[in-house]
Design an enzyme around this catalytic site. Structure first.
Site, PDB file in Angstrom:
ATOM      1  N   ASN A   7      95.935  -5.592  76.762  1.00 52.93           N
ATOM      2  CA  ASN A   7      95.377  -5.282  75.447  1.00 52.93           C
ATOM      3  C   ASN A   7      96.544  -5.337  74.465  1.00 52.93           C
ATOM      4  O   ASN A   7      97.352  -4.412  74.396  1.00 52.93           O
ATOM      5  CB  ASN A   7      94.755  -3.879  75.504  1.00 52.93           C
ATOM      6  N   ARG A  91      91.812  -8.362  76.157  1.00 50.89           N
ATOM      7  CA  ARG A  91      90.853  -7.831  75.189  1.00 50.89           C
ATOM      8  C   ARG A  91      91.058  -8.581  73.866  1.00 50.89           C
ATOM      9  O   ARG A  91      92.189  -8.643  73.365  1.00 50.89           O
ATOM     10  CB  ARG A  91      91.117  -6.350  74.975  1.00 50.89           C
ATOM     11  N   HIS A 180      83.615  -2.238  69.642  1.00 50.96           N
ATOM     12  CA  HIS A 180      83.566  -1.329  70.811  1.00 50.96           C
ATOM     13  C   HIS A 180      82.515  -1.794  71.821  1.00 50.96           C
ATOM     14  O   HIS A 180      82.003  -0.996  72.610  1.00 50.96           O
ATOM     15  CB  HIS A 180      83.192   0.120  70.413  1.00 50.96           C
ATOM     16  N   ARG A 241      89.025   6.188  58.345  1.00 53.01           N
ATOM     17  CA  ARG A 241      88.162   5.206  57.670  1.00 53.01           C
ATOM     18  C   ARG A 241      86.973   5.905  57.031  1.00 53.01           C
ATOM     19  O   ARG A 241      86.423   6.856  57.600  1.00 53.01           O
ATOM     20  CB  ARG A 241      87.644   4.164  58.668  1.00 53.01           C
ATOM     21  N   GLU A 385      87.027   0.689  79.251  1.00 52.91           N
ATOM     22  CA  GLU A 385      86.964  -0.697  78.772  1.00 52.91           C
ATOM     23  C   GLU A 385      87.793  -1.616  79.665  1.00 52.91           C
ATOM     24  O   GLU A 385      87.427  -2.759  79.906  1.00 52.91           O
ATOM     25  CB  GLU A 385      87.463  -0.755  77.323  1.00 52.91           C
TER      26      GLU A 385
END
Ligand code: ADP
Length: 405
Positions: A7, A91, A180, A241, A385
């Protein structure tokens, strides 16, 4: 078969190596501060203590070479030689409309990922550096790419189109993609196993809430709607955010405060959310500590966060005409009993009832936290993940081997 999962970020790289016969993690680790002074490599083998090394690591190719040195080291290594690693899985954040599932890397796939740089200017170039660095170090090993967006490619147009001139979709591919995806896919499948019902029959709302956060409506195993949009800014209120806001606020603020495009982007992505409202932190632990200490701004931040999350659960129950399972995952979802409690205690209209004691249990295992009477099963499922990436990579590598035979 050993599979290496990578990743890559712009200045960092995380890795895990799996033995796919048992799906055991043989080692994990990360390289930080790539291209800066004093880069750090942390290697955590399963059989002995982790090690930390500080050195100069100028680029991703050097970072992966150092990782491979560690993986094959006589003391801290977990494979005899690099040739034992049969495939590498990467990823990749944005797969646009092109990638509806994971694929093996070839020159066409790389060109397409490059074409998607526009849609994910911060993320996809870093992913590409990871791919190139792995290819440079392991030229004959198959590389697979697994996209955060792919799981959401099943959304219908009514969920992914924005109500703006269609030419913007045609010219610039402006639409909802969602992110996601690997996590929403993993936890929804795991949830069906835990409640012991066929995934095809279930309406599941997956709440992936960490620093970033998104909810997905998973009907019959496929994503039918998700809260993140063209970028990971839309939807829930997050650590830094803003999540949803009136789009007119953007030009208005730019005009009033004389902000550039980059400045307003940075404000909404890095200086908003829990951090902005609380004035304390983007970390949910500090928000709840502040709330318990009676700090009004932390309390407001928590209330807004929980309220928006709960509204989306209601919306997705409406989108699917019902809900059988609600799943909490990621940093906040897995660890914050207080967030889960406040959300669930306010969902009684859906027939949600959680067991307050079960909700407080800490565990790395998937678990049910609703009562036997609850009309909706509520679960905490730790996300994984990397395992999903390893599984897809393994499958693609095996298919490629079978085709060659
Ligand atoms: P990312 O979105 O970067 O992958 P994570 O899913 O790891 O992040 O989530 C990180 C966030 O999880 C932290 O910022 C913090 O807010 C939250 N978190 C972690 N542990 C706890 C905890 N025990 N209680 C509440 N929140 C937690």
């Amino acid at each position: 078969m050993k599979i290496l999962v990578i990743n890559a970020g712009s200045s960092s790289l995380k890795y895990q190596i799996y033995d796919m016969t048992t799906e055991a993690v043989l080692a994990a680790g990360r390289v930080e501060r790539i291209g800066m002074d004093s880069s750090i490599l942390v290697h955590e083998p399963h059989h002995t203590d982790e090690i930390t090394e500080v050195s100069e690591i100028l680029d991703h190719t050097t970072a992966i070479r150092k990782v491979l040195d560690k993986l094959t080291d006589p003391q801290v290594g977990v494979v005899g030689s690099i040739s034992e690693i049969e495939a590498v899985g990467h990823r990749v954040v944005h797969g646009g409309e092109t990638f509806k599932s994971s694929v093996l890397v070839d020159s066409e796939v790389k060109s397409e990922i490059r074409r998607l740089f526009d849609l994910a200017p911060l993320h996809n170039p870093a992913c590409m550096m990871g791919i190139k660095a792995a290819e440079a170090n392991m030229p004959n090993v198959p590389q697979a790419v697994v996209f955060d967006t792919a799981f959401h490619q099943t959304m219908p147009a009514k969920a992914y189109m924005y109500a703006i001139p269609k030419v913007l979709y045609k010219k610039h591919k402006i639409r909802r993609y969602g992110f996601h995806g690997t996590s929403h896919d993993y936890v929804s499948k795991r949830a069906a196993e835990v409640v012991d019902r066929p995934l095809e029959d279930l309406k599941i709302i997956t709440c992936h809430i960490g620093n970033g956060g998104s909810l997905t409506a998973v009907k019959g195993g496929v994503s039918v709607d998700t809260t993140m949009g063209m970028t990971p800014l839309e939807g829930l209120m997050m650590g830094t955010r803003s999540g949803d806001l009136d789009p007119a606020i953007v030009p208005f603020t730019m005009m009033k405060e004389d902000l550039t495009v980059n400045e307003v982007n940075s404000m909404l992505n890095k200086h908003s959310g829990l951090l902005a409202v609380s004035g304390i932190s983007s970390d949910m632990r500090e928000i709840t500590d502040g709330m318990e200490a009676g700090e009004p701004n932390a309390t407001l931040a928590f209330e807004m966060y929980e309220y928006r999350l709960r509204k989306y659960i209601g919306a997705y129950a409406a989108a699917m005409d019902g809900v059988d399972v609600i799943v909490f995952t990621a940093g906040v979802g897995e660890n914050s009993a207080i967030v889960r409690k406040h959300v669930c205690d306010n969902l009684t209209f859906l027939g949600v009832e959680i067991d307050q004691e079960l909700n407080k249990v800490r565990s790395k295992e998937p678990r049910v936290i609703s009562t036997p009477n609850s009309r909706v099963a509520v679960l905490v499922v730790p996300t994984n993940e990397e395992l999903m990436i390893a599984r897809d990579t393994y499958r693609l590598a095996q298919e490629a081997n079978a085709n060659q035979a």
